[in-house]
Write an enzyme that holds these catalytic residues in place. Structure first.
Site, PDB file in Angstrom:
ATOM      1  N   ALA A  98      10.547  -4.247  -0.195  1.00  0.00           N
ATOM      2  CA  ALA A  98      10.977  -5.882  -0.718  1.00  0.00           C
ATOM      3  C   ALA A  98      12.180  -6.222   0.203  1.00  0.00           C
ATOM      4  CB  ALA A  98      11.220  -6.233  -2.033  1.00  0.00           C
ATOM      5  N   THR A  99      12.889  -5.438   0.850  1.00  0.00           N
ATOM      6  CA  THR A  99      14.044  -5.726   1.385  1.00  0.00           C
ATOM      7  C   THR A  99      13.912  -6.474   2.955  1.00  0.00           C
ATOM      8  OG1 THR A  99      14.023  -3.455   2.690  1.00  0.00           O
ATOM      9  CG2 THR A  99      15.407  -3.697   0.725  1.00  0.00           C
TER      10      THR A  99
ATOM     11  N   ASN B  87       3.253  -2.433  -0.039  1.00  0.00           N
ATOM     12  CA  ASN B  87       3.599  -2.928   0.882  1.00  0.00           C
ATOM     13  C   ASN B  87       4.474  -2.339   2.129  1.00  0.00           C
ATOM     14  OD1 ASN B  87       4.586  -5.415   2.904  1.00  0.00           O
ATOM     15  ND2 ASN B  87       6.436  -4.823   1.929  1.00  0.00           N
TER      16      ASN B  87
ATOM     17  N   TYR C 172      -0.746   4.919  14.027  1.00  0.00           N
ATOM     18  CA  TYR C 172      -0.555   3.995  13.140  1.00  0.00           C
ATOM     19  C   TYR C 172      -1.950   3.023  12.710  1.00  0.00           C
ATOM     20  CZ  TYR C 172       0.863  -0.918  11.336  1.00  0.00           C
ATOM     21  OH  TYR C 172       0.785  -1.847  10.496  1.00  0.00           O
TER      22      TYR C 172
ATOM     23  N   LYS D 221      -3.495   2.836   8.938  1.00  0.00           N
ATOM     24  CA  LYS D 221      -4.102   1.699   8.219  1.00  0.00           C
ATOM     25  C   LYS D 221      -5.635   1.732   8.105  1.00  0.00           C
ATOM     26  CE  LYS D 221      -0.085  -0.478   7.649  1.00  0.00           C
ATOM     27  NZ  LYS D 221       0.281  -0.801   6.329  1.00  0.00           N
TER      28      LYS D 221
END
Ligand code: NDP
Ligand code: 8X3
Length: 252
Positions: A10-11, A87, A153, A157
């Site tokens: 959340a940063t 996330n 990557y 995903k």
């Protein structure tokens, strides 16, 4: 009574925008990430809404002990988690498979896949207890089609996509919804992280078209989270107008 959301990463970027959106809609927010200064600043900003509670937890999703301790130590009033958004994630490098760094591969698998598994595993018992909950995993168009030099990557995903399908089946008896949201290119800190601080390389990714914003993703997460109990978006791919799929973007 307010609902509660727990958001990893959340940063910045999507996670921060999701926290801001849900806080504005009077949800209590558990915000998590590694950077304390960013967490503190976000907690302070969200807390200007006096109708909600905000809790910030600092942990690295790659560290199993940290994840389980943070969730297991939650006080009673924070254990009623309605929505978990997995996330936190990153791309590290964009190189041909034979030239890519093994350390970059480890960082992506450990964060995007193992981190998501650890956080899910820690939070699911709380949802099972009340036979209700919603897990939203942030996948990617990179988890739908592999693109050149996207190798590990993309693989991470694809794994998020597979884990989401598996969670959905196995958690059905506990009435836990599972949604995988697959965004295309969005301008956040993502490319700066991917290109290890090279701002011009990062900026070039978003030139010649109007990319998604973090707010677009936050609004999508909010939509998926607020449907009637009997409705679940299983899988949702969202791109900007200019992007057709994982490897084709129309640039002017
Ligand atoms: P950002 O780099 O802006 O945000 C990533 C967030 O993840 C940060 O808050 C960061 O916090 C957190 N994070 C990274 N590693 C860890 C870790 N080991 N432990 C805890 N938190 C961690 O990128 P985005 O917002 O764009 O990315 C969010 C997610 O969306 C990722 O999973 C990404 O793969 C995915 N995505 C992004 C797209 C894009 O184009 N931007 C498109 C499709 C998917 P901190 O550094 O403080 O720990
Ligand atoms: C992030 C979007 O296109 O860089 O998942 O893979 S992309």
């Amino acid at each position: 009574m307010n609902k509660t959301i727990l958001i990893t990463g959340a940063t910045s970027g999507f996670g921060k925008a999701i926290a801001e959106k849900f806080a504005a809609e009077n949800w209590n927010c558990i915000i998590t990430g590694r950077r304390k200064d960013k967490l503190d600043a976000l907690a302070e900003a969200l807390s200007s809404n006096k109708n909600i509670q905000v809790l910030s937890l600092r942990f690295d999703v790659r560290k199993k002990e940290e994840v389980f301790t943070a969730v297991n130590d939650l006080q009673n009033e924070w254990r009623n988690i309605d929505v978990l958004v997995n996330n936190a994630g990153l791309a590290a490098g964009r190189d041909p498979f034979d030239e890519a760094s093994v350390d970059d591969w480890d960082a992506m698998i450990d964060t995007n896949v193992k981190g998501l598994l650890y956080v899910s595993k820690a939070v699911i018992p709380l949802m099972k207890e009340k036979q209700k909950g919603h897990i939203i995993n942030i996948g990617s168009t990179a988890g739908k089609e592999v693109y050149k030099e996207g190798n590990v990557y993309c693989a991470s995903k694809f794994a998020v996509n597979a884990v989401s399908q598996a969670q959905r089946m196995d958690l059905l008896p506990h009435k836990i919804k599972v949604t995988c949201i697959n965004p295309g290119a969005a301008e956040t800190e993502f490319s700066l992280v991917r290109f290890k601080g090279d701002a011009s390389k990062a900026k070039a990714v978003y030139e010649g078209y109007e990319a998604l914003t973090a707010e677009d993703i936050a609004n999508t997460v909010y939509y998926c989270s607020t449907l009637p109990d009997h409705v679940c978006i299983n899988d949702l791919t969202i791109t900007c107008l200019a992007q057709a799929n994982s490897f084709y973007t129309y640039k002017e």
